[in-house]
Structure formats: structure tokens, C-alpha cells
Design a protein around this motif. Sequence first.
Motif, PDB file in Angstrom:
ATOM      1  N   GLU A 225       0.834  -1.202   0.000  1.00  0.00           N
ATOM      2  CA  GLU A 225       0.000   0.000   0.000  1.00  0.00           C
ATOM      3  C   GLU A 225       0.868   1.250   0.000  1.00  0.00           C
ATOM      4  O   GLU A 225       0.556   2.237  -0.678  1.00  0.00           O
ATOM      5  CB  GLU A 225      -0.921  -0.014   1.219  1.00  0.00           C
ATOM      6  N   ILE A 226       1.962   1.230   0.748  1.00  0.00           N
ATOM      7  CA  ILE A 226       2.894   2.368   0.776  1.00  0.00           C
ATOM      8  C   ILE A 226       3.476   2.595  -0.614  1.00  0.00           C
ATOM      9  O   ILE A 226       3.560   3.732  -1.095  1.00  0.00           O
ATOM     10  CB  ILE A 226       4.016   2.111   1.798  1.00  0.00           C
ATOM     11  N   TYR A 227       3.853   1.509  -1.276  1.00  0.00           N
ATOM     12  CA  TYR A 227       4.404   1.611  -2.631  1.00  0.00           C
ATOM     13  C   TYR A 227       3.379   2.253  -3.571  1.00  0.00           C
ATOM     14  O   TYR A 227       3.703   3.169  -4.343  1.00  0.00           O
ATOM     15  CB  TYR A 227       4.787   0.224  -3.134  1.00  0.00           C
ATOM     16  N   ALA A 228       2.133   1.787  -3.494  1.00  0.00           N
ATOM     17  CA  ALA A 228       1.084   2.308  -4.374  1.00  0.00           C
ATOM     18  C   ALA A 228       0.808   3.783  -4.097  1.00  0.00           C
ATOM     19  O   ALA A 228       0.637   4.583  -5.025  1.00  0.00           O
ATOM     20  CB  ALA A 228      -0.186   1.484  -4.205  1.00  0.00           C
ATOM     21  N   LEU A 229       0.757   4.168  -2.822  1.00  0.00           N
ATOM     22  CA  LEU A 229       0.489   5.564  -2.474  1.00  0.00           C
ATOM     23  C   LEU A 229       1.587   6.495  -2.990  1.00  0.00           C
ATOM     24  O   LEU A 229       1.307   7.579  -3.494  1.00  0.00           O
ATOM     25  CB  LEU A 229       0.366   5.711  -0.956  1.00  0.00           C
ATOM     26  N   ASP A 270       9.835  19.383  -1.745  1.00  0.00           N
ATOM     27  CA  ASP A 270       8.379  19.375  -1.908  1.00  0.00           C
ATOM     28  C   ASP A 270       7.856  17.965  -2.181  1.00  0.00           C
ATOM     29  O   ASP A 270       6.800  17.571  -1.671  1.00  0.00           O
ATOM     30  CB  ASP A 270       7.972  20.304  -3.062  1.00  0.00           C
ATOM     31  N   ILE A 271       8.620  17.209  -2.972  1.00  0.00           N
ATOM     32  CA  ILE A 271       8.202  15.839  -3.298  1.00  0.00           C
ATOM     33  C   ILE A 271       8.191  14.965  -2.050  1.00  0.00           C
ATOM     34  O   ILE A 271       7.220  14.244  -1.784  1.00  0.00           O
ATOM     35  CB  ILE A 271       9.137  15.242  -4.370  1.00  0.00           C
ATOM     36  N   THR A 272       9.273  15.032  -1.263  1.00  0.00           N
ATOM     37  CA  THR A 272       9.327  14.224  -0.038  1.00  0.00           C
ATOM     38  C   THR A 272       8.255  14.664   0.952  1.00  0.00           C
ATOM     39  O   THR A 272       7.704  13.841   1.694  1.00  0.00           O
ATOM     40  CB  THR A 272      10.715  14.331   0.622  1.00  0.00           C
ATOM     41  N   ASP A 273       7.950  15.949   0.963  1.00  0.00           N
ATOM     42  CA  ASP A 273       6.903  16.456   1.843  1.00  0.00           C
ATOM     43  C   ASP A 273       5.545  15.880   1.439  1.00  0.00           C
ATOM     44  O   ASP A 273       4.725  15.521   2.294  1.00  0.00           O
ATOM     45  CB  ASP A 273       6.875  17.987   1.788  1.00  0.00           C
ATOM     46  N   GLN A 274       5.309  15.766   0.136  1.00  0.00           N
ATOM     47  CA  GLN A 274       4.061  15.169  -0.340  1.00  0.00           C
ATOM     48  C   GLN A 274       3.969  13.697   0.065  1.00  0.00           C
ATOM     49  O   GLN A 274       2.897  13.202   0.427  1.00  0.00           O
ATOM     50  CB  GLN A 274       3.971  15.290  -1.860  1.00  0.00           C
ATOM     51  N   GLU A 276       5.348  12.317   2.704  1.00  0.00           N
ATOM     52  CA  GLU A 276       5.067  12.275   4.142  1.00  0.00           C
ATOM     53  C   GLU A 276       3.596  12.571   4.420  1.00  0.00           C
ATOM     54  O   GLU A 276       2.970  11.891   5.236  1.00  0.00           O
ATOM     55  CB  GLU A 276       5.953  13.286   4.870  1.00  0.00           C
ATOM     56  N   LYS A 277       3.042  13.574   3.763  1.00  0.00           N
ATOM     57  CA  LYS A 277       1.636  13.932   3.984  1.00  0.00           C
ATOM     58  C   LYS A 277       0.709  12.794   3.569  1.00  0.00           C
ATOM     59  O   LYS A 277      -0.266  12.487   4.266  1.00  0.00           O
ATOM     60  CB  LYS A 277       1.290  15.201   3.209  1.00  0.00           C
ATOM     61  N   ARG A 278       1.028  12.162   2.433  1.00  0.00           N
ATOM     62  CA  ARG A 278       0.179  11.066   1.950  1.00  0.00           C
ATOM     63  C   ARG A 278       0.213   9.885   2.922  1.00  0.00           C
ATOM     64  O   ARG A 278      -0.821   9.280   3.220  1.00  0.00           O
ATOM     65  CB  ARG A 278       0.673  10.625   0.569  1.00  0.00           C
ATOM     66  N   LEU A 279       1.398   9.580   3.464  1.00  0.00           N
ATOM     67  CA  LEU A 279       1.522   8.452   4.383  1.00  0.00           C
ATOM     68  C   LEU A 279       0.880   8.755   5.734  1.00  0.00           C
ATOM     69  O   LEU A 279       0.273   7.878   6.356  1.00  0.00           O
ATOM     70  CB  LEU A 279       2.992   8.083   4.568  1.00  0.00           C
ATOM     71  N   ARG A 280       1.016   9.987   6.205  1.00  0.00           N
ATOM     72  CA  ARG A 280       0.384  10.347   7.485  1.00  0.00           C
ATOM     73  C   ARG A 280      -1.130  10.352   7.377  1.00  0.00           C
ATOM     74  O   ARG A 280      -1.831  10.043   8.344  1.00  0.00           O
ATOM     75  CB  ARG A 280       0.897  11.707   7.971  1.00  0.00           C
ATOM     76  N   LYS A 281      -1.633  10.715   6.207  1.00  0.00           N
ATOM     77  CA  LYS A 281      -3.081  10.681   6.010  1.00  0.00           C
ATOM     78  C   LYS A 281      -3.589   9.255   6.098  1.00  0.00           C
ATOM     79  O   LYS A 281      -4.682   8.991   6.613  1.00  0.00           O
ATOM     80  CB  LYS A 281      -3.437  11.282   4.647  1.00  0.00           C
ATOM     81  N   SER A 290      10.523   8.529   7.432  1.00  0.00           N
ATOM     82  CA  SER A 290      11.845   8.921   6.948  1.00  0.00           C
ATOM     83  C   SER A 290      11.911   8.607   5.455  1.00  0.00           C
ATOM     84  O   SER A 290      11.816   7.437   5.054  1.00  0.00           O
ATOM     85  CB  SER A 290      12.947   8.165   7.702  1.00  0.00           C
ATOM     86  N   VAL A 291      12.040   9.662   4.624  1.00  0.00           N
ATOM     87  CA  VAL A 291      12.095   9.502   3.172  1.00  0.00           C
ATOM     88  C   VAL A 291      13.483   9.911   2.682  1.00  0.00           C
ATOM     89  O   VAL A 291      13.933  11.032   2.941  1.00  0.00           O
ATOM     90  CB  VAL A 291      11.023  10.364   2.469  1.00  0.00           C
ATOM     91  N   HIS A 292      14.147   9.001   1.996  1.00  0.00           N
ATOM     92  CA  HIS A 292      15.505   9.259   1.496  1.00  0.00           C
ATOM     93  C   HIS A 292      15.472   9.349  -0.029  1.00  0.00           C
ATOM     94  O   HIS A 292      15.358   8.331  -0.717  1.00  0.00           O
ATOM     95  CB  HIS A 292      16.457   8.142   1.931  1.00  0.00           C
TER      96      HIS A 292
END
Length: 300
Positions: A225-229, A270-274, A276-281, A290-292
Motif C-alpha cells: 500500500e505504501i508503494y502504491a500511495l 516538496d516531493i518528499t513532503d508530499q 510524508e503527507k500522503r503516508l500520514r493521512k 523517513s524519506v531518502h
Amino acid sequence: MHTTYRERQARTVTLQGLAVNLALTALKFLAGFWGRSAAMVADAVHSLSDTATDIVVLVSLRFSSKPADTDHAYGHGRFETLATAIIALALAAVGVKILVGGVNTIAAVAQGHKLPAPTAIALAAAVLSIVVKEWLYRYTVRAAEKIDSQTLLANAWHHRSDALSSIGTLAGISGAYFLGAKWTVLDPLAAVIVSFFIFEASWQILKKVWQELSDGSLGSGAEKEIYALCTQIPHVVEPHEIKTRRIGPNAAVELHIYVADDTPFVRVHDITDQVEKRLRKRFGTGTFISVHPEPLSSRR
């Protein structure tokens, strides 16, 4: 989910359960003495143990809801895990107590000991206990699922164990009341059967606790699901090295993503922020993420 709201909901449900347990314990003791039912007195002792687990939940909430600090960068969520383990072990102890008590009583009956014949007061108290404790179980489970609390879920099963033990008590009281004194052996026999249901519930809870304490993942389904999001977000290419675990009530997600080599630094942010927001939602506002980002040219 906001920590304050989550704590408030869990505390409210637990305090309500504590009040119900105290009232029900007092009622069972009175019914046991007035109704001449040793089984009902034993059932009252079991209900008293529920008040202890309610207190464990309240104490754990006080610590687990504390924000992260210099000594606990990931917060204090594991206090909730510890409380869940304590409740599960208490549940197992209740199962042992019911099993041993039932076996000893059956042995005594086999040797000619006669159990006292109860009255209708004890019978009514057993029925009331089953109804109230099953309602309290369902009420607590709904709250636990709503705020994703393993501790509340474990405590809910402690409520159900009380309902199950009351079923055994009801069987014995009913047998003696309606069929005669020779059928009082139904009480300890039913109690022995019920104890194994309690052991199963305790084991299932402890398995989840062990999964968290051993840093087990959220499962392949969550990782897919994380991969798809992430792939739904523009400019995110091939999320990989996805690692997940649970820290108390919160999930923790670590992953790598590829972005085009010529992507400006601000755009990468901005991409990593998106992400994080998608995963927190999806996994909750308290999720540790943590996004690398890596240059696309480094992909092999």
C-alpha cells in the motif's frame, strides 16, 4: 489522530469501565453472600481483577501520551505496549485461576463434596453480569478500533473474560437451581472450558505485543500500500527499501525514492513532503516517516 484526543477518548472509556466494574463487583459480592453461591463470590473476585487492569490502562495513558523529548526521540508509545503485555498476562493468570479452581472443585465433587444450592438472587446476578460485561467488551472494542489502541483492545478482552466466567457461573447456578444439587458440577466444568477461551485471547494479544517489541513489520500488505500511495505522487519513481514497524500506537515508515537528477533541491523537498503527507493521512498523524531521495541515475 491527535494525541490529546486519543488519550482523552481512551481515558474516558477506561474510567467508565472502572466505574462499571466497581459497581458490578459490589453487586456480585452481595449476591454471592445473600444467594448462598460460592461460585458468585469467586466471580466477584474475578471482576475485582478487572478494576486492576483498568488502573494499569490509566497509568499507561499518563506516560504513553507524553510527547517526544531528548531521551525518547520516538515518544513514549512503548509504555502502552508494556501495559498491553501486563493486561495479557493478567488475563492468562485469570485463566489459570479459573482452570485450577474448576478442576479442584470437580475433584471435590467426585469425592462426595456437595456444593451449596444457590438462590434466585445469584442466578439474576449472573445473568446481569454477562449482559453488562459483554456490552462493556463491545463498547471498549469499538473505542479501541477507533483510536487504534492495543491496550484498550486487551482490556476489552479482560471484560469479555469476566463475561465468559459468568457464563460458567450461570451454568452451575442454573443446574443447581433448576435441576437439583447433583448438577452443581456443571459450574466448575463450564469454568474449565471457559478458561481455555481466555488462554487463547491472552495468547493472541501477547503475539501482537511480541511482534511490536521485536520490531516486526506492519506486513506485506501495508508495504504494498505504501508503494502504491507513493507512486501516485508525480516525479516519485520506484519507492524501495520500504521498512515498517510499530512504536506504541504509531506506525514508523522508512523508504527510499528516486527522483530525476536535474530536480532542484527545493522541488525534491516538496516531493518528499508530499510523500510524508500522503503516508500520514493513511497511517495517522503520529506516524514516524523517513524519506531518502536518490538520483534516478543511481538506479541499477
